[in-house]
Enzyme design. Structure first.
Site, PDB file in Angstrom:
ATOM      1  N   LYS A  61      -1.217  -4.340  -2.977  1.00 53.08           N
ATOM      2  CA  LYS A  61      -2.759  -3.664  -2.502  1.00 53.08           C
ATOM      3  C   LYS A  61      -2.776  -2.132  -2.942  1.00 53.08           C
ATOM      4  O   LYS A  61      -2.132  -1.165  -2.508  1.00 53.08           O
ATOM      5  CB  LYS A  61      -2.807  -3.300  -0.889  1.00 53.08           C
ATOM      6  CG  LYS A  61      -3.933  -2.799  -0.389  1.00 53.08           C
ATOM      7  CD  LYS A  61      -4.100  -2.721   1.069  1.00 53.08           C
ATOM      8  CE  LYS A  61      -5.190  -1.949   1.436  1.00 53.08           C
ATOM      9  NZ  LYS A  61      -5.386  -0.552   0.807  1.00 53.08           N
ATOM     10  N   SER A 115       0.724  -1.031  -0.082  1.00 53.11           N
ATOM     11  CA  SER A 115      -0.099  -0.135   0.187  1.00 53.11           C
ATOM     12  C   SER A 115       0.788   1.229   0.202  1.00 53.11           C
ATOM     13  O   SER A 115       1.208   1.623  -0.941  1.00 53.11           O
ATOM     14  CB  SER A 115      -1.040   0.120   1.103  1.00 53.11           C
ATOM     15  OG  SER A 115      -1.967   0.900   1.063  1.00 53.11           O
ATOM     16  N   ASP A 134       9.067   5.164 -10.856  1.00 54.35           N
ATOM     17  CA  ASP A 134       8.549   5.927 -12.319  1.00 54.35           C
ATOM     18  C   ASP A 134       9.351   7.336 -12.431  1.00 54.35           C
ATOM     19  O   ASP A 134       9.558   7.423 -13.353  1.00 54.35           O
ATOM     20  CB  ASP A 134       6.967   6.207 -11.932  1.00 54.35           C
ATOM     21  CG  ASP A 134       6.110   5.333 -12.255  1.00 54.35           C
ATOM     22  OD1 ASP A 134       6.678   4.063 -12.722  1.00 54.35           O
ATOM     23  OD2 ASP A 134       4.892   5.465 -12.416  1.00 54.35           O
TER      24      ASP A 134
END
Length: 469
Positions: free
Chosen positions: A340, A315, A326
């Site tokens: 998650k 999470s 990224d």
């Protein structure tokens, strides 16, 4: 319309002494029903309610029946939606402060039993030898089978100093293990750090709590002061971090990326479930709070970084890892994360109770959903002290019943990308028997023989040599 407080969370599972999983408390208006109520189904519900009231073998309290109905309705949606009674709601709010009473175990449910995700360091559970993957089958003399996760958590809580007996089934052990633990006040410092050696820092985030961003800023400042020079490399350890506060995740990512860079965005059915959270103070600070990231040491946003993850990283941890991956700000190393990719909102419903409802999916800056897939590391480095099928605790979002699908498509067991590097030795299993386990000594933050940490350190040193050339 009345105004209703809302809490936004991104957490993995129940935490024994209270889930530390909230963002803030913006006010939102109640929403009108989008569809007509199902009259026939509601009539069936009232018929069942009346029949239980009149025919059940013992009298049943109305409040208990209604609470059970709500709990069943919400918990049947997905693994992370739940009904919180007054005590559970209060415990969740207290847990965001990083101090609560209990044993110190991060837990989930599997096959009707309480499964240990991870014992929290320096707690009764950690000291007693409770391990990730343990199944708790009895609490004192009461079987866990049939309990909800909230019921089990309540039983494990209690007055500090009071004992509780746990009966545990552990993989590879023939007989159940019986441990007697003494409850204590659990105080969690969510950020720990140390200088591994000259020029190389290590920061571990155990959970994302209300003060995690501030603690990270303090830790980074101390590392630079202790080193007495700019760092050559930094390891951010998110292994077995089950998640927590959404704004805590934004704060951690914001410490390392350029200002106003996109960290995460969410998408749901309602307008307030659609958010774009950037590395901006308004997305991680509490009202009237000074920006603790403003005075970070020079070089924090450029220092070479490795982020360590595993199957217990979930999470909020995955939000940070995904944002840094990224942004190409850090090398992600370890094993595939939990997966998650959903956001829960706490909606108070009166009488001190609330529902924890999944309201959105979150996406990394490039648009990836990690739901039921996880973050795939840039460099795969398994822990050689663990069997291959136990890497990252062995249980992930895709293994949970009723888990949400991934909106990007594909199955829940993604193949490793071709550029991933298998850094674990081919003869890992034989070497695991002779390699020392990575258990921590009292007062130790990270083990000197932690294979994954040492691999991260070697990579940072290699990058330093290449930069020098």
């Amino acid at each position: 319309m009345t105004q209703k407080a809302k809490l936004v969370l991104v957490g993995l599972a129940g935490i024994l002494a209270g889930a530390a999983l909230t963002l803030n408390l913006p006010a939102i208006a109640d929403k009108d029903a989008e569809t007509a109520l199902p009259v026939e189904e509601l009539r069936a519900f009232t018929d069942v309610f009346a029949r239980i009231k009149s025919d059940y073998v013992e009298p049943v309290d109305d409040k208990k029946l209604i609470a059970s109905a709500i709990n069943g309705m919400v918990s049947g949606l997905d693994p992370h939606s739940a009904y919180l009674d007054a005590e559970g709601f209060k415990d969740l709010q207290v847990g965001t402060q990083g101090e609560f009473g209990g044993l110190g175990i991060e837990v989930g449910m599997e096959d009707g039993f309480v499964k240990v995700v991870s014992p929290i360091e320096d707690t009764p559970a950690f000291k007693a030898g409770v391990k990730p993957g343990d199944l708790i089958i009895k609490l004192d003399d009461t079987p866990v089978k049939g309990m909800t996760l909230n019921d089990a958590v309540k039983r494990m809580r209690g007055k500090p100093g009071s004992p509780i007996k746990l009966t545990i089934v552990r993989k590879g052990v023939d007989k159940p293990i019986v441990l007697t633990l003494t409850r204590a006040v659990i105080k969690i410092r969510s950020v720990k750090s140390k200088l591994l050696e000259n020029g190389y820092g290590y920061v571990r985030v155990t959970q994302f709590q209300e003060h995690t961003g501030e603690l990270l800023a303090e830790a980074l400042d101390k590392l630079y002061k202790d080193n007495k020079a700019p760092l050559k490399g930094l390891i951010l350890d998110l292994r077995n971090d089950p998640g927590g506060l959404l704004n805590g995740a934004v704060a951690v990512a914001a410490a390392f990326v350029k200002p106003d860079s996109l960290v995460v965005y969410t998408d749901g059915r309602t307008e307030d479930a659609k958010m774009r959270l950037t590395a901006s103070p308004e997305n991680y600070l509490r009202p009237m709070q000074l920006d603790y990231l403003k005075g970070l040491p020079e070089g924090v946003k450029q220092v070479p970084m490795v982020v360590l993850v595993n199957g217990g990283s979930a999470s909020a941890s995955e939000i940070v890892a995904g944002a840094l991956q990224d942004d190409k700000r850090a090398v992600i190393m370890g094993t595939r994360t939990f997966g998650k990719g959903s956001v829960q909102t706490i909606l108070p419903i009166g009488n001190g109770t609330a529902i924890k409802l999944t309201t959105a999916r979150y996406f990394t800056p490039s648009g990836r959903s990690i739901q039921a897939k996880g973050i795939e590391p840039d460099i795969v480095v398994e822990d050689p002290t663990m069997p291959s099928d136990d890497q990252g605790l062995g249980i992930r979002e895709a293994d949970l019943e009723h888990h949400l699908s991934n909106p990007n498509g594909g199955d829940s067991t993604p193949s490793k990308p071709s550029e991933a590097i298998k850094a674990a030795p081919a003869d890992r299993a034989p070497r695991a028997a002779s390699r020392k386990p990575t258990t921590l000594e009292p007062g130790e933050i990270v083990s000197k023989n932690d294979f994954q940490v040492n691999q991260a350190l070697n990579l940072l040193k290699g990058l330093q040599i290449l930069q020098g050339r």
